[in-house]
Scaffold this active site. Sequence first.
Site, PDB file in Angstrom:
ATOM      1  N   SER A  72     -34.767  66.963  38.767  1.00  0.00           N
ATOM      2  CA  SER A  72     -34.186  66.340  39.951  1.00  0.00           C
ATOM      3  C   SER A  72     -33.253  67.342  40.636  1.00  0.00           C
ATOM      4  CB  SER A  72     -33.477  65.042  39.556  1.00  0.00           C
ATOM      5  OG  SER A  72     -33.177  64.263  40.692  1.00  0.00           O
TER       6      SER A  72
ATOM      7  N   GLU B 139     -42.045  58.803  41.991  1.00  0.00           N
ATOM      8  CA  GLU B 139     -40.638  58.986  41.649  1.00  0.00           C
ATOM      9  C   GLU B 139     -39.780  57.802  42.108  1.00  0.00           C
ATOM     10  OE1 GLU B 139     -39.351  61.860  40.211  1.00  0.00           O
ATOM     11  OE2 GLU B 139     -40.858  63.417  40.557  1.00  0.00           O
TER      12      GLU B 139
ATOM     13  N   HIS C  32     -39.205  58.332  38.521  1.00  0.00           N
ATOM     14  CA  HIS C  32     -38.216  59.401  38.387  1.00  0.00           C
ATOM     15  C   HIS C  32     -37.607  59.354  36.985  1.00  0.00           C
ATOM     16  CE1 HIS C  32     -35.906  62.487  40.325  1.00  0.00           C
ATOM     17  NE2 HIS C  32     -34.736  61.906  40.132  1.00  0.00           N
TER      18      HIS C  32
END
Length: 492
Positions: free
Chosen positions: A190, A319, A411
């Site tokens: 991320s 995600e 995610h």
Amino acid sequence: MDSDADAPIVTIAPGAVCGVWRNGSAAFLGIPFAQAPVGELRFAAPAPPEPWDGVRDAIEYGATAKRDKPGEQTLIPEPAIPGDATLNVNVFTPAPGDPSAALPVLVYIHGGGYTEGSPASPWYDGRAFNRDGVVTVTVSYRLGFDGFGHIAGAPSNRGVRDWLASLEWVQANIAQFGGDPARVTIAGQSAGGGAVLILLGMPAAQHLFHSAWALSGAIANVSGERARTASARLARLAGVPATRDGFASVPEARLFALQEAAASPDSSDPLAALGTLLDEGLPWGPMIDGDLLVRPTLDAIRDGVGADKPLVLGANDDEFTMVTDSAKGKLRLVPASLALGRMVRDRDVRRRYLAANAAQRRKGTAAVLGRYSTDRLFRASLVRTVEARGNAPTWAYRFSWVSPTKHWAVHCLDVPFWFDCLDAEGVTAIAGEAPPRALADAMHGAAVAFIREGEPGWPAWTARPGATRVFGGEASLPDVSVDGYASVRALV
């Protein structure tokens, strides 16, 4: 050997540190790579740690820049540890005190949108990499305004400078922990993946690592104008001048409480918040400052910065679909083309994108908007980065396994598979009671192969444009797709 009497002790430049043995490998936690960023050092560049006498205990995680938010729930368990000395590293090694071991090194940078996250997560424990002969380091850095806000009279990009200082620490000290400073792979997920790409495109960082792996990394360069505007708004909210002395007069907790409101309008609507993120990007993050970051990262990569370094990068298929999924009831009767029209004004681009994502369209409008958000933030950026690299050695992958609890390849879902920590705290919440062991073996094995040998085990995009390793896809599909990101081409 695995007893307190035989605790591992390593001597580095500032002094000796004592860690703890854990089933054949050692952990050294909370070692300072810089002085505490408080007092005169608040908003300053990281200062080298002061030496200490005797043996310093390194058996508990150090203070984190992340501060406690009661009731907060995150996809990755990332504890907030109080204290001022937040600039520290954690080292996990199977060969402490043995410079002759010269093992490859993984340096991991945590995510959290540059405002959250903690290197003390049980998911980032390096024991599985130690088992496979890789010394592992997790690093901390200043977050939010303290790390990335524009302040007249203060060094810019303080969080980026913290990354550089931690990597300099690795170069100077990792041999004493059994690592080879000439074989350092940086990785992150991320915002941490974004950090990896930013470092890859920074001339000042090139001597600090030799390869890179970005998990769900999006290049997030904040413009100088936006950074200055957000800082001015924060100063108004805090009731102080927008100067170093003005901000220094405000307690850290107060600035943390105000920084979100200063960066973007408050909204309790997750779709509205997502739209702001798509349109404006992350509010705090690495800024184009004309000094440390002279130009946009993608431009630097396109011009060949970091081209000598092997790179693996990938993203999860959905995600952010769990965000739009929360609104699927409202979106049930809204045609996907109409809903997407609010985000994609170009009719031809919208038409081509929907045609390429017909399978997702059959899952409903919420699924289309979630996939589009994922593509805008991560997957289209990935393709741009790969193509900007030209002939530089680059591998791409997708993580496609669907969570039985979140119902999408969401995610953060890939992280426990990459670290091979399926038994860690919090994994069942995102991956269910029986996450597939074979998937962890494949993904972690690819990471180990890349860190140790320089290749993850599937064809490079460089050699076969479009070639993409698919982790956890449908059993009927090949593990390597000939064009795994074809569905995002309309956005590139």
